[in-house]
Design a protein around this motif. Structure first.
Motif, PDB file in Angstrom:
ATOM      1  N   ASP A  61      -0.817  -3.770  12.241  1.00 47.37           N
ATOM      2  CA  ASP A  61       0.709  -2.178  13.505  1.00 47.37           C
ATOM      3  C   ASP A  61      -0.206  -1.265  14.388  1.00 47.37           C
ATOM      4  O   ASP A  61       0.316  -0.853  14.457  1.00 47.37           O
ATOM      5  CB  ASP A  61       1.766  -1.988  12.028  1.00 47.37           C
TER       6      ASP A  61
ATOM      7  N   GLY B 190       0.956  -4.275   7.246  1.00 47.01           N
ATOM      8  CA  GLY B 190       2.171  -4.492   7.835  1.00 47.01           C
ATOM      9  C   GLY B 190       1.962  -5.090   9.201  1.00 47.01           C
ATOM     10  O   GLY B 190       0.861  -6.290   9.501  1.00 47.01           O
TER      11      GLY B 190
ATOM     12  N   HIS C  16       0.817  -1.035   0.355  1.00 51.02           N
ATOM     13  CA  HIS C  16      -0.236  -0.189  -0.195  1.00 51.02           C
ATOM     14  C   HIS C  16       0.785   1.082  -0.082  1.00 51.02           C
ATOM     15  O   HIS C  16       0.630   2.334  -0.156  1.00 51.02           O
ATOM     16  CB  HIS C  16      -0.818  -0.359   1.210  1.00 51.02           C
TER      17      HIS C  16
ATOM     18  N   ASP D 242      -4.610  -0.244   8.381  1.00 51.43           N
ATOM     19  CA  ASP D 242      -3.043  -0.135   8.293  1.00 51.43           C
ATOM     20  C   ASP D 242      -2.551   1.498   9.262  1.00 51.43           C
ATOM     21  O   ASP D 242      -3.308   2.111   8.647  1.00 51.43           O
ATOM     22  CB  ASP D 242      -1.977  -0.173   7.841  1.00 51.43           C
ATOM     23  N   VAL D 243      -1.352   1.028  10.423  1.00 50.34           N
ATOM     24  CA  VAL D 243      -1.542   1.943  11.168  1.00 50.34           C
ATOM     25  C   VAL D 243      -0.849   3.740  10.191  1.00 50.34           C
ATOM     26  O   VAL D 243      -0.758   4.705  11.143  1.00 50.34           O
ATOM     27  CB  VAL D 243      -0.846   2.262  12.131  1.00 50.34           C
ATOM     28  N   HIS D 244       0.061   3.410   9.008  1.00 50.49           N
ATOM     29  CA  HIS D 244       0.342   3.866   8.594  1.00 50.49           C
ATOM     30  C   HIS D 244      -0.695   4.258   7.187  1.00 50.49           C
ATOM     31  O   HIS D 244      -1.948   3.434   6.891  1.00 50.49           O
ATOM     32  CB  HIS D 244       0.897   3.203   7.576  1.00 50.49           C
TER      33      HIS D 244
ATOM     34  N   TYR E 259       3.595  -5.862  12.819  1.00 54.07           N
ATOM     35  CA  TYR E 259       5.894  -6.341  13.109  1.00 54.07           C
ATOM     36  C   TYR E 259       5.885  -6.549  14.758  1.00 54.07           C
ATOM     37  O   TYR E 259       7.242  -7.210  14.540  1.00 54.07           O
ATOM     38  CB  TYR E 259       6.068  -4.818  13.006  1.00 54.07           C
TER      39      TYR E 259
END
Ligand code: ZN
Length: 285
Positions: free
Chosen positions: A220, A262, A98, A136-138, A264
């Motif tokens: 994430d 993500g 992404h 996703d956190v980003h 991690y």
């Protein structure tokens, strides 16, 4: 991938249909990327060792194939759900996709996997309303770039802000109002996340009435993740999965394809994927 394989190796997942990931031909990648970008990636792949495309994005001689298999798997999953051979699907592939923009690899990503899957659903299956939801956190800057002027797509991203890559402000709305960005401050917990979804994301998805729901499933935003500061837990990922399946059930015959992004912290990643897939199995039964 080992953490995910271990989590999905539990007895409760024994009945999952499992498919190998096909290698995407150039034609699929060209749905979102220009030909010279494909050449650039191919030429960057080293015979041995590691080559650094940017500070985060490194490639070895297996990277192009791995990224092409992620794209191939996402498109094959779209074919499966569109053909009625699966109710929904989870694409357990790395690298993620992404952050890859039209002609720029970024943030571990080479190809825009979920955006390519969206275009594939439009071109191959004739869909005119495809939702892409990125939790996703980003910020999904690459997906946003690739679908910015795509009228047939509605891209929704919630993400921590401030955080890398820095994009994803609410004013970024796409060429046709087809992008929705919902930044969340560091420390946001599950209750606040769910309220934001109920107030903003889910009603707008309902209004869009997608014929297919694609998910950029990054894990994430988990409170144990080392890359960001949101406070979600497995139950929150199960909750959003259920809510997205319900959107798909109302508008898309339940058709949903989720692509790994993500995540991690390995124990949190395994447990979160298990929670996600458990709900997909329940809703798809
Ligand atoms: Zn991420």
């Amino acid at each position: 991938m080992d953490a995910i394989d271990a989590a999905l190796g539990a007895a409760e997942f024994a009945d999952l249909l499992r498919h190998d990931a096909p290698l995407a031909e150039d034609a699929l990648l060209l749905l979102c990327h220009p030909p010279d970008y494909l050449d650039r990636i191919r030429l960057a792949i080293p015979a041995a060792g590691i080559y650094q495309l940017d500070a985060d994005t490194h490639v070895s001689n297996g990277s192009d194939d791995a990224a092409r298999r992620a794209v191939g798997a996402a498109c094959a999953a779209v074919d499966l759900v569109m053909g009625g051979r699966a109710a929904n699907a989870f694409v357990a592939m790395r690298p993620p996709g992404h952050h890859a923009e039209r002609a720029t690899p970024m943030g571990f990503c080479l190809y825009g996997t979920v955006a390519i899957a969206a275009r594939h659903a439009m071109e191959r299956h004739g869909l005119s309303r495809v939702a892409v939801v990125d939790f996703d956190v980003h910020h999904g800057n690459g997906t946003q770039d690739l679908l910015w002027d795509e009228r047939r797509a509605f891209f929704v991203s919630n993400h921590q802000m401030p955080l890398w890559p820095g994009s994803g402000r609410p004013e970024e709305r796409g060429a046709y109002g087809n992008v929705l960005n919902v930044p969340l401050p560091p420390g946001t917990d599950g209750a606040t996340f769910r309220r934001m979804c109920e107030d903003t994301v889910l009603p707008q998805l309902d209004r869009f009435a997608p014929e297919l729901v694609l998910v950029s499933a990054g894990f994430d935003a988990h409170r144990d993740d080392p890359l960001a500061q949101l406070e979600l837990v497995e139950e929150d990922f199960a909750w959003i999965t259920g809510a997205l399946c319900d959107i798909a059930a109302r508008h898309a015959g339940g058709r949903l394809v989720s692509c790994l992004e993500g995540g991690y912290d390995l124990p949190a990643l395994g447990a979160s994927v298990a929670a996600h897939v458990r709900v997909l199995m329940e809703k798809g039964a």
